[in-house]
Scaffold this motif. Structure first.
Motif, mmCIF file in Angstrom:
data_model
loop_
_atom_site.group_PDB
_atom_site.id
_atom_site.type_symbol
_atom_site.label_atom_id
_atom_site.label_comp_id
_atom_site.label_asym_id
_atom_site.label_seq_id
_atom_site.Cartn_x
_atom_site.Cartn_y
_atom_site.Cartn_z
ATOM 1 N N THR A 127 -2.488 3.628 -0.917
ATOM 2 C CA THR A 127 -2.456 4.977 -0.336
ATOM 3 C C THR A 127 -3.128 5.050 1.032
ATOM 4 O O THR A 127 -3.224 6.126 1.618
ATOM 5 N N SER A 128 -3.583 3.920 1.545
ATOM 6 C CA SER A 128 -4.373 3.939 2.779
ATOM 7 C C SER A 128 -3.582 4.414 3.995
ATOM 8 O O SER A 128 -4.162 4.927 4.950
ATOM 9 N N ALA A 129 -2.259 4.237 3.973
ATOM 10 C CA ALA A 129 -1.444 4.630 5.124
ATOM 11 C C ALA A 129 -0.874 6.042 4.979
ATOM 12 O O ALA A 129 -0.054 6.464 5.795
ATOM 13 N N LEU A 130 -1.325 6.772 3.965
ATOM 14 C CA LEU A 130 -0.739 8.081 3.663
ATOM 15 C C LEU A 130 -1.720 9.209 3.950
ATOM 16 O O LEU A 130 -2.933 9.028 3.895
ATOM 17 N N ASP A 131 -1.176 10.402 4.235
ATOM 18 C CA ASP A 131 -2.023 11.574 4.447
ATOM 19 C C ASP A 131 -2.555 12.065 3.102
ATOM 20 O O ASP A 131 -2.049 11.666 2.037
ATOM 21 N N PRO A 132 -3.581 12.935 3.113
ATOM 22 C CA PRO A 132 -4.211 13.356 1.842
ATOM 23 C C PRO A 132 -3.260 13.971 0.826
ATOM 24 O O PRO A 132 -3.344 13.659 -0.369
ATOM 25 N N ALA A 133 -2.345 14.836 1.279
ATOM 26 C CA ALA A 133 -1.426 15.488 0.337
ATOM 27 C C ALA A 133 -0.489 14.466 -0.296
ATOM 28 O O ALA A 133 -0.231 14.496 -1.511
ATOM 29 N N THR A 134 0.020 13.548 0.511
ATOM 30 C CA THR A 134 0.916 12.514 -0.004
ATOM 31 C C THR A 134 0.161 11.564 -0.917
ATOM 32 O O THR A 134 0.682 11.131 -1.951
ATOM 33 N N THR A 135 -1.079 11.230 -0.539
ATOM 34 C CA THR A 135 -1.915 10.392 -1.402
ATOM 35 C C THR A 135 -2.061 11.008 -2.785
ATOM 36 O O THR A 135 -1.916 10.317 -3.805
ATOM 37 N N ALA A 136 -2.313 12.312 -2.833
ATOM 38 C CA ALA A 136 -2.472 12.999 -4.119
ATOM 39 C C ALA A 136 -1.207 12.887 -4.963
ATOM 40 O O ALA A 136 -1.273 12.660 -6.179
ATOM 41 N N SER A 137 -0.033 13.014 -4.321
ATOM 42 C CA SER A 137 1.223 12.949 -5.076
ATOM 43 C C SER A 137 1.487 11.533 -5.589
ATOM 44 O O SER A 137 1.989 11.351 -6.706
ATOM 45 N N ILE A 138 1.127 10.525 -4.794
ATOM 46 C CA ILE A 138 1.307 9.138 -5.231
ATOM 47 C C ILE A 138 0.352 8.805 -6.374
ATOM 48 O O ILE A 138 0.718 8.121 -7.342
ATOM 49 N N LEU A 139 -0.880 9.301 -6.301
ATOM 50 C CA LEU A 139 -1.833 9.061 -7.381
ATOM 51 C C LEU A 139 -1.367 9.718 -8.673
ATOM 52 O O LEU A 139 -1.515 9.152 -9.762
ATOM 53 N N THR A 140 -0.801 10.902 -8.566
ATOM 54 C CA THR A 140 -0.245 11.579 -9.745
ATOM 55 C C THR A 140 0.886 10.749 -10.344
ATOM 56 O O THR A 140 0.992 10.610 -11.574
ATOM 57 N N LEU A 141 1.734 10.201 -9.470
ATOM 58 C CA LEU A 141 2.833 9.349 -9.940
ATOM 59 C C LEU A 141 2.299 8.107 -10.646
ATOM 60 O O LEU A 141 2.791 7.730 -11.720
ATOM 61 N N LEU A 142 1.285 7.461 -10.077
ATOM 62 C CA LEU A 142 0.725 6.261 -10.690
ATOM 63 C C LEU A 142 0.076 6.562 -12.041
ATOM 64 O O LEU A 142 0.162 5.767 -12.984
ATOM 65 N N LYS A 143 -0.560 7.709 -12.127
ATOM 66 C CA LYS A 143 -1.131 8.109 -13.416
ATOM 67 C C LYS A 143 -0.029 8.313 -14.448
ATOM 68 O O LYS A 143 -0.169 7.950 -15.621
ATOM 69 N N ASN A 144 1.091 8.866 -14.007
ATOM 70 C CA ASN A 144 2.244 9.050 -14.886
ATOM 71 C C ASN A 144 2.821 7.707 -15.309
ATOM 72 O O ASN A 144 3.253 7.533 -16.460
ATOM 73 N N VAL A 145 2.836 6.731 -14.397
ATOM 74 C CA VAL A 145 3.281 5.370 -14.725
ATOM 75 C C VAL A 145 2.422 4.801 -15.853
ATOM 76 O O VAL A 145 2.935 4.249 -16.829
ATOM 77 N N ASN A 146 1.124 4.954 -15.722
ATOM 78 C CA ASN A 146 0.188 4.450 -16.728
ATOM 79 C C ASN A 146 0.412 5.119 -18.084
ATOM 80 O O ASN A 146 0.454 4.451 -19.131
ATOM 81 N N GLN A 147 0.572 6.428 -18.078
ATOM 82 C CA GLN A 147 0.691 7.181 -19.331
ATOM 83 C C GLN A 147 2.066 7.024 -19.970
ATOM 84 O O GLN A 147 2.180 6.945 -21.193
ATOM 85 N N THR A 148 3.116 6.964 -19.150
ATOM 86 C CA THR A 148 4.483 6.902 -19.674
ATOM 87 C C THR A 148 4.846 5.518 -20.185
ATOM 88 O O THR A 148 5.434 5.370 -21.261
ATOM 89 N N PHE A 149 4.488 4.492 -19.427
ATOM 90 C CA PHE A 149 4.902 3.135 -19.760
ATOM 91 C C PHE A 149 3.777 2.274 -20.329
ATOM 92 O O PHE A 149 4.026 1.132 -20.729
#
Length: 324
Positions: free
Chosen positions: A151-173
């Motif tokens: 997430t280092s190359a992303l702005d704060p709002a985009t970082t938050a959305s990517i982190l949410t996606l990664l958390k979903n990856v962990n929980q779903t799969f």
């Protein structure tokens, strides 16, 4: 000079495990060892029960099928469409066109890019490019996902959305994730455990709550302070000390969400029979739980006894630290 020295920790299955440190701490070298992009000069690197330091190149290819990886700068093929970028690991594995189409379609839908499948990376935003990279990493059904400054190359709002996606990856799969980062916000928002690195060594490990409530090393304290103010400023403490009449004793306490509603200050006043000053208080959210940091001051005289105060904190399971 060793890039890493005496590094030893365990990432549990289904963890989102953070590794944090400043540039040059050895984080990227560590993740390259886990993915066998570099070979360890000594010691063991055990991935899903396999000591990969003993495997041949052919044997590592089989193990690497269970390891996905995403990078800071996405590593996409600009000449290929989104669909083909995601499909590339399956193409290289010579999967059937039917399987490739089905799997890529599923992953693009999961990361929210079904409508972008025919576009090229140059037509996408940074966040969309990272979603493509995540879909590509997931398309082979890995057990482990390595994220190197994802997430280092992303702005704060985009970082938050990517982190949410990664958390979903962990929980779903049920995929175990290792996050390499220099941003404590990433650790705070997504990880359940963390290792703090400095000069090629792991200097502190623990649950995120443990490290945020009571960081043991200066570097961990510095990282925590970048996202949460846990104590009053030095100038305020200096002024309060100058104004203080007589002796005093200070405590820093960490109050968890289940303890926030407890009448802690009232209890302490009754226990020690004197006023309790709140020099500092702040609330924050860690892993969806509200926590509170407080700095308390007790005036001291000949009758002051801190035994009962310490006992109270221990009985209530409130983490505390005496400040001298």
């Amino acid at each position: 000079m060793d890039a890493l020295k005496d590094v030893s920790f365990t990432v549990n299955r289904n963890d989102i495990f953070g590794v944090i440190g400043y540039s040059g701490a050895g984080k990227s070298t560590l993740v390259r060892l886990v993915n066998h992009l570099e070979a360890a000069s000594n010691g063991q690197v055990i991935v899903d029960g396999h000591d990969i330091t003993n495997y041949s190149e052919k044997g590592m290819r089989e193990i690497k099928k269970d390891i996905g990886m995403i990078f800071q700068h996405f590593n996409l093929l600009n000449s290929a469409t989104v669909f083909k970028n995601v499909a590339m690991p399956l193409i290289l594995s010579k999967k059937s066109k039917t399987e490739i189409k089905q799997r890529v379609t599923e992953m693009l839908e999961f990361v929210g890019l079904s409508d972008k499948k025919d576009q090229f990376p140059d037509e996408l935003s940074g966040g969309q490019k990272q979603r493509v990279a995540i879909a590509r990493a997931l398309v082979t059904n890995p057990k482990i996902l390595l994220c190197d400054e994802a997430t280092s190359a992303l702005d704060p709002a985009t970082t938050a959305s990517i982190l949410t996606l990664l958390k979903n990856v962990n929980q779903t799969f049920g995929i175990t994730i290792m996050m390499i980062t220099h941003e404590m916000r990433v650790i705070k928002d997504i990880c359940n455990r963390v290792a703090v690195m400095e000069k090629g060594q792991v200097v502190e490990t623990g649950t995120v709550k443990e490290v945020f409530s009571h960081p043991k090393t200066t570097i961990a304290q510095n990282f925590v302070s970048t996202v949460i103010q846990t104590e009053p400023s030095t100038s305020l403490i200096r002024r309060l000390n100058d104004e203080q009449v007589g002796g005093f004793k200070d405590y820093k306490i960490f109050v968890e969400e289940t303890q926030v509603t407890q009448p802690i200050i009232n209890d302490l006043i009754q226990i020690c029979g004197r006023e309790v000053k709140i020099l500092f208080s702040s609330m924050s959210e860690i892993q969806g739980n509200t926590v509170c940091y407080m700095w308390l001051r007790f005036n001291m005289d000949q009758q002051f006894d801190d035994t009962a105060i310490n006992q109270y904190f221990k009985e209530k399971n409130i983490q505390f630290e005496e400040v001298h």
